[in-house]
Design a protein around this motif. Structure first.
Motif, PDB file in Angstrom:
ATOM      1  N   HIS A   2     101.648 -94.005   4.854  1.00  0.00           N
ATOM      2  CA  HIS A   2     101.833 -94.726   6.075  1.00  0.00           C
ATOM      3  C   HIS A   2     103.374 -95.348   6.065  1.00  0.00           C
ATOM      4  O   HIS A   2     103.779 -96.277   5.637  1.00  0.00           O
ATOM      5  N   ILE A   3     103.990 -94.292   6.933  1.00  0.00           N
ATOM      6  CA  ILE A   3     105.592 -94.792   7.028  1.00  0.00           C
ATOM      7  C   ILE A   3     105.657 -95.848   8.042  1.00  0.00           C
ATOM      8  O   ILE A   3     104.900 -95.818   9.180  1.00  0.00           O
ATOM      9  N   GLU A   4     106.445 -96.843   7.705  1.00  0.00           N
ATOM     10  CA  GLU A   4     106.784 -97.872   8.367  1.00  0.00           C
ATOM     11  C   GLU A   4     107.753 -97.808   9.580  1.00  0.00           C
ATOM     12  O   GLU A   4     108.532 -96.464   9.575  1.00  0.00           O
ATOM     13  N   ASP A   5     107.822 -98.501  10.472  1.00  0.00           N
ATOM     14  CA  ASP A   5     108.918 -98.691  11.452  1.00  0.00           C
ATOM     15  C   ASP A   5     110.437 -98.741  10.780  1.00  0.00           C
ATOM     16  O   ASP A   5     110.709 -99.352   9.831  1.00  0.00           O
ATOM     17  N   GLY A   6     111.302 -98.372  11.474  1.00  0.00           N
ATOM     18  CA  GLY A   6     112.785 -98.288  11.077  1.00  0.00           C
ATOM     19  C   GLY A   6     113.273 -97.254   9.993  1.00  0.00           C
ATOM     20  O   GLY A   6     114.344 -97.490   9.447  1.00  0.00           O
ATOM     21  N   ILE A   7     112.322 -96.455   9.874  1.00  0.00           N
ATOM     22  CA  ILE A   7     112.782 -95.333   8.958  1.00  0.00           C
ATOM     23  C   ILE A   7     113.087 -93.843   9.456  1.00  0.00           C
ATOM     24  O   ILE A   7     114.220 -93.439   9.279  1.00  0.00           O
ATOM     25  N   ALA A  98      97.959-100.024  11.873  1.00  0.00           N
ATOM     26  CA  ALA A  98      99.422-100.755  12.198  1.00  0.00           C
ATOM     27  C   ALA A  98      99.153-101.982  12.937  1.00  0.00           C
ATOM     28  O   ALA A  98      99.902-102.837  12.790  1.00  0.00           O
ATOM     29  N   HIS A 103      99.555-101.785   8.141  1.00  0.00           N
ATOM     30  CA  HIS A 103      99.641-100.360   7.411  1.00  0.00           C
ATOM     31  C   HIS A 103     100.394 -99.453   8.491  1.00  0.00           C
ATOM     32  O   HIS A 103      99.778 -98.930   9.540  1.00  0.00           O
ATOM     33  N   GLY A 104     101.767 -99.419   8.078  1.00  0.00           N
ATOM     34  CA  GLY A 104     102.321 -98.289   8.925  1.00  0.00           C
ATOM     35  C   GLY A 104     103.009 -98.989  10.364  1.00  0.00           C
ATOM     36  O   GLY A 104     102.596 -99.910  10.508  1.00  0.00           O
ATOM     37  N   GLY A 105     103.851 -98.116  10.990  1.00  0.00           N
ATOM     38  CA  GLY A 105     104.424 -98.629  12.280  1.00  0.00           C
ATOM     39  C   GLY A 105     104.015 -98.015  13.440  1.00  0.00           C
ATOM     40  O   GLY A 105     103.205 -96.926  13.287  1.00  0.00           O
ATOM     41  N   ILE A 106     104.284 -98.689  14.561  1.00  0.00           N
ATOM     42  CA  ILE A 106     103.859 -97.765  15.938  1.00  0.00           C
ATOM     43  C   ILE A 106     104.752 -96.806  16.188  1.00  0.00           C
ATOM     44  O   ILE A 106     104.533 -95.772  16.664  1.00  0.00           O
ATOM     45  N   LEU A 161     109.580 -87.519   5.681  1.00  0.00           N
ATOM     46  CA  LEU A 161     110.789 -88.316   5.327  1.00  0.00           C
ATOM     47  C   LEU A 161     111.911 -87.306   5.006  1.00  0.00           C
ATOM     48  O   LEU A 161     113.133 -87.651   5.227  1.00  0.00           O
ATOM     49  N   LEU A 165     115.877 -87.447   6.406  1.00  0.00           N
ATOM     50  CA  LEU A 165     116.672 -88.017   5.568  1.00  0.00           C
ATOM     51  C   LEU A 165     117.473 -87.212   4.584  1.00  0.00           C
ATOM     52  O   LEU A 165     118.165 -87.848   3.950  1.00  0.00           O
TER      53      LEU A 165
ATOM     54  N   ASP B  52     102.783 -96.302  -0.969  1.00  0.00           N
ATOM     55  CA  ASP B  52     103.495 -96.215   0.161  1.00  0.00           C
ATOM     56  C   ASP B  52     104.818 -96.967   0.357  1.00  0.00           C
ATOM     57  O   ASP B  52     105.823 -96.444   0.945  1.00  0.00           O
ATOM     58  N   ASN B  56     108.404 -95.845   1.095  1.00  0.00           N
ATOM     59  CA  ASN B  56     109.253 -96.324   2.401  1.00  0.00           C
ATOM     60  C   ASN B  56     110.609 -97.043   1.782  1.00  0.00           C
ATOM     61  O   ASN B  56     111.648 -96.681   2.765  1.00  0.00           O
ATOM     62  N   THR B  60     114.404 -95.839   2.699  1.00  0.00           N
ATOM     63  CA  THR B  60     115.328 -96.870   3.377  1.00  0.00           C
ATOM     64  C   THR B  60     116.740 -96.934   2.415  1.00  0.00           C
ATOM     65  O   THR B  60     117.467 -97.061   2.939  1.00  0.00           O
ATOM     66  N   VAL B  62     117.985 -94.369   1.240  1.00  0.00           N
ATOM     67  CA  VAL B  62     118.796 -93.212   1.724  1.00  0.00           C
ATOM     68  C   VAL B  62     119.455 -93.258   3.073  1.00  0.00           C
ATOM     69  O   VAL B  62     120.548 -93.136   3.383  1.00  0.00           O
ATOM     70  N   SER B  65     118.705 -98.394   5.846  1.00  0.00           N
ATOM     71  CA  SER B  65     118.248 -99.234   6.947  1.00  0.00           C
ATOM     72  C   SER B  65     117.213-100.160   6.429  1.00  0.00           C
ATOM     73  O   SER B  65     116.764-100.076   5.491  1.00  0.00           O
ATOM     74  N   GLU B  66     116.532-100.897   7.363  1.00  0.00           N
ATOM     75  CA  GLU B  66     115.520-101.658   6.953  1.00  0.00           C
ATOM     76  C   GLU B  66     114.387-101.082   7.291  1.00  0.00           C
ATOM     77  O   GLU B  66     114.094-100.804   8.453  1.00  0.00           O
ATOM     78  N   HIS B  67     113.270-101.106   6.532  1.00  0.00           N
ATOM     79  CA  HIS B  67     111.729-100.653   6.873  1.00  0.00           C
ATOM     80  C   HIS B  67     110.974-101.993   7.020  1.00  0.00           C
ATOM     81  O   HIS B  67     111.147-102.973   6.352  1.00  0.00           O
ATOM     82  N   HIS B  68     109.973-101.910   7.905  1.00  0.00           N
ATOM     83  CA  HIS B  68     109.054-102.997   8.240  1.00  0.00           C
ATOM     84  C   HIS B  68     107.745-102.437   8.895  1.00  0.00           C
ATOM     85  O   HIS B  68     107.914-101.522   9.631  1.00  0.00           O
ATOM     86  N   PHE B  70     104.332-102.638  11.418  1.00  0.00           N
ATOM     87  CA  PHE B  70     104.351-103.068  12.660  1.00  0.00           C
ATOM     88  C   PHE B  70     103.996-104.695  12.730  1.00  0.00           C
ATOM     89  O   PHE B  70     104.516-105.688  13.479  1.00  0.00           O
TER      90      PHE B  70
END
Lengths: 231, 117
Positions: A2-7, A98, A103-106, A161, A165, B52, B56, B60, B62, B65-68, B70
């Motif tokens: 579950h990759i989150e937002d902001g990555i 999400a 769990h995870g980002g949108i 990822l 990155l 996870d 994550n 971040t 690397v 940035s910040e991860h979060h 939803f």
């Protein structure tokens, strides 16, 4: 996975959304076709969808690594309801996870669907088909589908990822660095997913093999009905 | 709500039929595994966090940035959200499992197809 937002970058998120959208079309068509062919397909779809929701949010502890992770459920879903329908289910599941479970980002929904939905479903389904074509026993083909589908999901997530990155680091090296974050914990869970996939499929087939057309070969179907295949 | 009338009338309601026994055995086994794992990890100062989140965070580190997620669910709200989701998911799975796989009296077979539609 579950990759989150902001990555992931905006371009990467858009690309994964586009890939997901491309596979949703055959998924919806597969669902429409199977609903018209099989009366029992709708309840199967509902049951499998909810099961994938629960299974992919079920964090299990792994003592050897001191961390927790979750199985996917998509390999089993792809065998029962079809690989593209399984992608549709995964997209809905990941959206609600999400939205309500954190769990995870949108923005990463497309990327998460690519790993769990597309790669998990297709790798599991292809493994199943390959081993069934080689006349492998049902339980073995299902177990290997579960095992490979599970690990392939996490390999895909790590690759997503790494692609975004890796910077100056070689892609494969960065990919393996991210996968080592998942892999040691995921390996025992992939074994558990293999056992689960085989057990659930066997349980369903032992009760109502007629509800799952195309799972059993004609020979196996006749054997279960008590006929001799050579007659 | 439908019940399997012949079974209820002739044999009464069983508290522990074979299906319930198997499911309870699987559930207790999983809970024991989780309990023992939790105890072991606590005793050895293991974090027991999710992979996870771990990956994550690696990502971040690397990307700087910040991860979060939803939705952030603080404290027991997460347990509540998972409990509600799993309770109703269980009901839906159970409802459809019964519709598809439950052993029924012959009369109920015809109504089964109506329900499935």
């Amino acid at each position: 996975m579950h990759i989150e937002d902001g990555i992931l970058s905006a371009q990467a998120c858009a690309a994964y959304y586009a890939v997901t959208a491309g596979t949703l079309v055959p998924g919806v068509l597969e669902i429409k076709r199977k609903v018209s062919e099989n009366t029992y397909y709708k309840p199967f779809l509902a049951m499998v969808g909810v099961s994938v929701f629960v299974i992919s949010a079920m964090h299990l502890p792994v003592v050897v690594t001191g961390s927790c992770s979750h199985p996917c459920g998509t390999p089993l879903a792809s065998i029962i309801i079809g690989p593209f329908a399984s992608i549709v289910i995964s997209t809905i599941v990941l959206f609600f996870q999400a939205l309500f479970l954190g769990h995870g980002g949108i923005t990463a929904l497309g990327a998460n669907t690519v790993s769990m939905g597309i790669v998990g479903s297709l790798s599991g389904f292809l493994t199943w088909k390959l081993f069934r074509a080689c006349r492998s026993p049902l339980w073995l083909a299902a177990a290997l589908a579960g095992f490979i589908g599970d690990l392939a999901t996490y390999l895909a997530s790590a690759l997503e990822l790494a692609i975004s990155l890796h910077g100056n680091v070689p892609l494969v090296r960065q990919w393996m660095i991210f996968f080592m974050g998942y892999g040691p914990t995921q390996l025992p869970l992939a074994v558990a997913e293999a056992v689960f996939t085989a057990a659930v499929l066997q349980a369903m087939l032992s009760r109502r093999p007629d509800l799952l057309p195309n799972i059993l070969t004609k020979r196996e179907m006749m054997k279960r009905k008590g006929f001799n295949a050579n007659d | 709500m439908q019940t399997t009338k012949p079974t209820v009338q002739k044999h009464g309601i069983k508290w522990f039929d074979s299906f319930t026994k198997v499911m309870l055995t699987v559930m207790v086994t999983l809970l024991v595994v989780i309990f023992i794992s939790g105890k072991y990890m606590y005793a050895h100062d293991m974090e027991a966090g999710g992979t996870d989140d771990k990956v994550n965070t690696m990502a971040t580190d690397v990307s700087k940035s910040e991860h979060h997620p939803f939705t952030e669910l603080p404290g027991d709200a997460q347990v509540g959200a998972f409990s509600v989701a799993n309770f109703f998911a269980g009901l839906i799975v159970g409802h459809h499992w019964e519709m598809l796989f439950c052993k029924r009296a012959p009369k109920e077979e015809s109504s089964l197809e109506d329900q499935a539609e």
